[in-house]
Design a protein around this motif. Sequence first.
Motif, PDB file in Angstrom:
ATOM      1  N   ARG A 861       0.821  -1.212   0.000  1.00 42.78           N
ATOM      2  CA  ARG A 861       0.000   0.000   0.000  1.00 42.78           C
ATOM      3  C   ARG A 861       0.849   1.255   0.000  1.00 42.78           C
ATOM      4  NH1 ARG A 861      -3.438  -1.289   5.154  1.00 42.78           N
ATOM      5  NH2 ARG A 861      -4.044   0.883   4.941  1.00 42.78           N
ATOM      6  N   GLY A 862       2.156   1.103  -0.251  1.00 39.82           N
ATOM      7  CA  GLY A 862       3.034   2.253  -0.377  1.00 39.82           C
ATOM      8  C   GLY A 862       3.279   2.985   0.921  1.00 39.82           C
ATOM      9  N   ARG A 863       3.368   2.266   2.051  1.00 43.55           N
ATOM     10  CA  ARG A 863       3.556   2.908   3.355  1.00 43.55           C
ATOM     11  C   ARG A 863       4.826   2.363   3.999  1.00 43.55           C
ATOM     12  NH1 ARG A 863      -1.929   2.959   6.778  1.00 43.55           N
ATOM     13  NH2 ARG A 863      -1.567   0.708   6.819  1.00 43.55           N
ATOM     14  N   SER A 864       5.685   3.268   4.421  1.00 44.19           N
ATOM     15  CA  SER A 864       6.900   2.877   5.121  1.00 44.19           C
ATOM     16  C   SER A 864       6.572   2.490   6.557  1.00 44.19           C
ATOM     17  CB  SER A 864       7.907   4.036   5.104  1.00 44.19           C
ATOM     18  OG  SER A 864       7.400   5.132   5.847  1.00 44.19           O
ATOM     19  N   THR A 865       7.608   2.027   7.268  1.00 42.81           N
ATOM     20  CA  THR A 865       7.404   1.623   8.659  1.00 42.81           C
ATOM     21  C   THR A 865       6.919   2.792   9.517  1.00 42.81           C
ATOM     22  OG1 THR A 865       9.142  -0.038   8.426  1.00 42.81           O
ATOM     23  CG2 THR A 865       8.531   0.600  10.668  1.00 42.81           C
ATOM     24  N   PHE A 866       7.542   3.936   9.357  1.00 40.34           N
ATOM     25  CA  PHE A 866       7.138   5.086  10.154  1.00 40.34           C
ATOM     26  C   PHE A 866       5.763   5.596   9.734  1.00 40.34           C
ATOM     27  CE2 PHE A 866       7.340   9.669  11.270  1.00 40.34           C
ATOM     28  CZ  PHE A 866       7.453   9.521  12.645  1.00 40.34           C
ATOM     29  N   MET A 867       5.431   5.482   8.435  1.00 44.34           N
ATOM     30  CA  MET A 867       4.110   5.894   7.978  1.00 44.34           C
ATOM     31  C   MET A 867       3.020   4.996   8.571  1.00 44.34           C
ATOM     32  SD  MET A 867       2.548   8.152   6.317  1.00 44.34           S
ATOM     33  CE  MET A 867       0.976   8.500   5.553  1.00 44.34           C
ATOM     34  N   VAL A 868       3.278   3.708   8.649  1.00 46.99           N
ATOM     35  CA  VAL A 868       2.331   2.800   9.300  1.00 46.99           C
ATOM     36  C   VAL A 868       2.152   3.183  10.762  1.00 46.99           C
ATOM     37  CG1 VAL A 868       1.958   0.410  10.014  1.00 46.99           C
ATOM     38  CG2 VAL A 868       2.792   0.902   7.714  1.00 46.99           C
ATOM     39  N   GLU A 869       3.250   3.509  11.415  1.00 41.38           N
ATOM     40  CA  GLU A 869       3.206   3.911  12.814  1.00 41.38           C
ATOM     41  C   GLU A 869       2.375   5.170  13.008  1.00 41.38           C
ATOM     42  OE1 GLU A 869       6.474   5.166  16.277  1.00 41.38           O
ATOM     43  OE2 GLU A 869       7.116   4.148  14.441  1.00 41.38           O
ATOM     44  N   MET A 870       2.593   6.164  12.156  1.00 35.52           N
ATOM     45  CA  MET A 870       1.855   7.412  12.283  1.00 35.52           C
ATOM     46  C   MET A 870       0.380   7.223  11.909  1.00 35.52           C
ATOM     47  SD  MET A 870       3.796   9.793  13.469  1.00 35.52           S
ATOM     48  CE  MET A 870       4.276   8.438  14.561  1.00 35.52           C
TER      49      MET A 870
END
Length: 1043
Positions: A861-870
């Motif tokens: 879904r084009g989300r980095s680790t930190f993006m998932v966290e946020m």
Amino acid sequence: MTRSQSSISSYFQPPASSKSQKRFNSPIDLTLDDDDEPVPRKRPRLTESPSVSTVKAVPKATSSKSGTAVAQSWRFSLSSAKAGSGPSKQRTAAEQERHEAFKRKLLQDNSRFLPRFSERNDHELDEEDRMDVDEPEGSGQDSDSDGDSRFKKLSEMFANKEKGKAKATKNAPQTKRTKKATREEIGPSGKPYTPLEKQVLKLKEDNPGTVLMIEVARKELGMVAYMDRNFLVAGIPDHRRDVHLKKLLSCGYRVGIVSQTETAALKRVGDNRSAPFTREVTHLYTAATYVDEMDSIDDMEKYTTAPFMCLVEEKKNENPCDVSIGMITICPSTGDIVWDDFEDSVMRLELETRLVHTRPSELLIPKKHLTDATNKMLSHFTGISTTGTRIRTDKFSDIMNYTVAFEKVSQFYTDKQKSAAASESFKSGQLMASVADFPKRVVVALAHAIEHLSAFGIADAFLETKFFTKFATRAHMLLAANTLINLEIYRNETDGTTRGSLIILQARVDAVEEILESSSETLLTLRGLLKRLPDLAKGLCRIQYGQCTPKELSVLLPAFKKIADAYDEFNSPASVGVRSGILNEIISSLPKLKEPVRKLLEIVNLKKAAGGKKDEMWNDRERYPDIIDADMSLQCIDHELADELKTIRKTLRLPSLNWTTFATDEYLVEVVRNENRPIPDNWILHSKTKKFARYQPPSVHAKVQERNQRRETLDAASNQAYRSFLKEISQNYYAILRDTVNKIAVADCLISLAQVALQLNYVRPEFTDDDSLEIVDGRHPMIEIYNNTPHVPNSTKMGDGAARSKIVTGPNMGGKSSCVRMIALIALMAQIGSYVPAASVKMGLLDSILTRMGASDDLARGRSTFMVEMSETSEILQTATNRSLVILDELGRGTSTFDGMAIADATLQHLVDKIKCKTLFITHYPLVATKLAKRFLYDVENLHMGYDSEIRIDGTRNITFLYRLGPGLATESFGIECGRLAKVPEDILSVATERSAQMQEEVQERIRRNRCVDLSESANGHEPLTLPTDVEYGGHHMQFKNV
């Protein structure tokens, strides 16, 4: 005089001179006359080299009609083509027509080498053929009559005449037969399609988007396939059909079962005796619409049902990324319906939560009008799982407008013909009243769902529910998508009987306690009643959809009789004699099943039903007169065959002769060959071996065929009678049977919770009216079962005079995450009515448990680790209330130190100051912990996981984890020691230890220097400009100020 001729190859290449005695290289010379030189018998050798081009020497022509001149006149020239000159004069209309006719004849004879004609070209060809056939002979000019006659003779010479047939009329036209042969469709194998293959093609055309099992057997089922004329086929045994069917459904296919709808014996006397057997799609399945057999041994998704979901999306005007979504989910096997209408942001977190909660096996969405963010979320959710399963997605072309959708739904819920199998809420109009209050998007989604499931014949499942349940209500605890994953929980939607209030929750726990402690004979009977019961919900669903077999029916009816006879009639629920109101209601409803079950058992003979004998399973055969008529005609044939046997015994002088069955052929006469019995000449020889010979007299053969027809008529009447009986059960007894199944399901859950309560040191939770949560010596319910080492209990108190938010620090691998998971699981178990693994638990009701734990990216879904966290943190901040339990594990670690600290500090401050919820905050930022604990003295408390540290002789530290939650702040994280546990090479750890000590000295020196600067600035009367900084190194955290 010898006339020189040119070979056909000279037409395509310029003339070249060669020696007179050389043989020419052209393989064929069609221009030789009788007086020319003879054609050489030996096949000429062709020149391999492309640079050599030799032809036969031809004397110079003295006439304009010589071969060379003719070749020159027909040779293609670009200049002559541009000038418009042709090889001959302009054709007349008759010549052009004759030319086209010859071209048609030439091409149709080679049609097997051409691509298959499209429907349009076939039509055009038929038109041209009719023009050719209807053209009157001699329609051209007189000068061309000789050419026309020669052309017709040539056509007759190459006509496809059948040989070995009856004499044909001399001048009979061959046109119709030739046209029929040319229009025959050719398959990929180069052979025409057989009638059976054409039937399969027609079935595929009538059922777009549906695959036949045989077509995907090689790819999905791992079966060997082979080419049979024009199709790639593979065989599946009939008794293994459902096994392979479920595999295809789990892969996301829609599967149609094509069955033969006419029998062999009846076909022989029908009008289509020479045509293939009629076959139709008799069953259509998807993962959500398939109801497995009761005796299935497939354990996949054994305890779950597969819901069907329909979504409709509408964009917002102010922000195109934000949308409003209408949702309808239904479980066809139970009739449970959940709806929702919600707004979602660009990350589609609300949609993800509902997808994870409901776990649909099939989605119905619009083909258009979905945003990219929604499509990305759905494609990620419906992708292939780790088990190889795939969620099927069906799409509808256009979204109905609200007026059309409401009209369709209203017509469905006001159809009185459907009232027989519907719930009381349908009959009373309560369901229609609920639909009228639905948001517009939900009504549209409901209309599309009804229309879609109608194609599978199970749309009546929408009539079974007592009421519609909204997905997110404050009567239920909401677990977000990441909470379900982090706590390893899946929450099944129930039938809606539980409201979630404190009174109902207390009643549920009271029921569990009474089952656990009471020695009442009534409760002992209830526990024994549930043993060895079949899957009543699945069986009732199969009855409703007409899929229940006689064998399954012979299991279900005794099971319902067992439930009905367990108790005598009760005057009221209070007369049952137990304290729990829930148990009183369940037990008092069971005897109501006695009369319906008695009536059903009076109709069915269970022993015959268990054998699958649909024609003999009825106690009152007068109930179905068609079976009696068919059976009587069959018995007449049997009597006639018995008389035939007596006659045959006399003929063969064998008084002990009996009929013989060989393979599937019955009523054969078997004689010993060396006995030389007087076999009549008209007897039909069936088979013979070295010792035996088997015959069948013509009269017996005719009677056997007639018997087969009567047998098939009886089977058809029996099947129709059995289907009508299942329909009668659905119409007359479905409501009370479904109510009994639901009551038994609730009793099963309560007894299961009581079984859990028997675990060691499980206690009854105490519920309060405040928002406190107090756990004394709580234990993780899974760790203490699967871990051989003793589990260390922990205690905590949140609210009711204690701090609502806890900041947990401690060493890596010290048990921080397990401890906060334990708190969340105990709260969850208590709120569903279960006993909990603790010394004592007091708590107020929670409306949600929200977690942010672990670290993982989401590349699909084009989300980095930190993006998932946020994203997960954003969802928590939008969803949490003052009655929520929030768990945040190391928030901010996916980015730089300063940004991570700032996000962690601001988030926790918002939860403490604004939302005022109960929070468990795990962090490695001591600065955040100390500052917030000082600012919110009564709302924030620092806790840490205990440990012991000692220095070894070699200088390394030995850490002992105590797993005990205690007050205070942990100053170190022991990252290097955790690396040693992970078997990181010791030389790397040595370097890391030295670097850690060096950085610690550097930071301490900087702190001392900054303090000196601060003192000098203060002595000069200036306010020092400082910046607080927190640095983490080697598991140590230091704070200093940088000028």
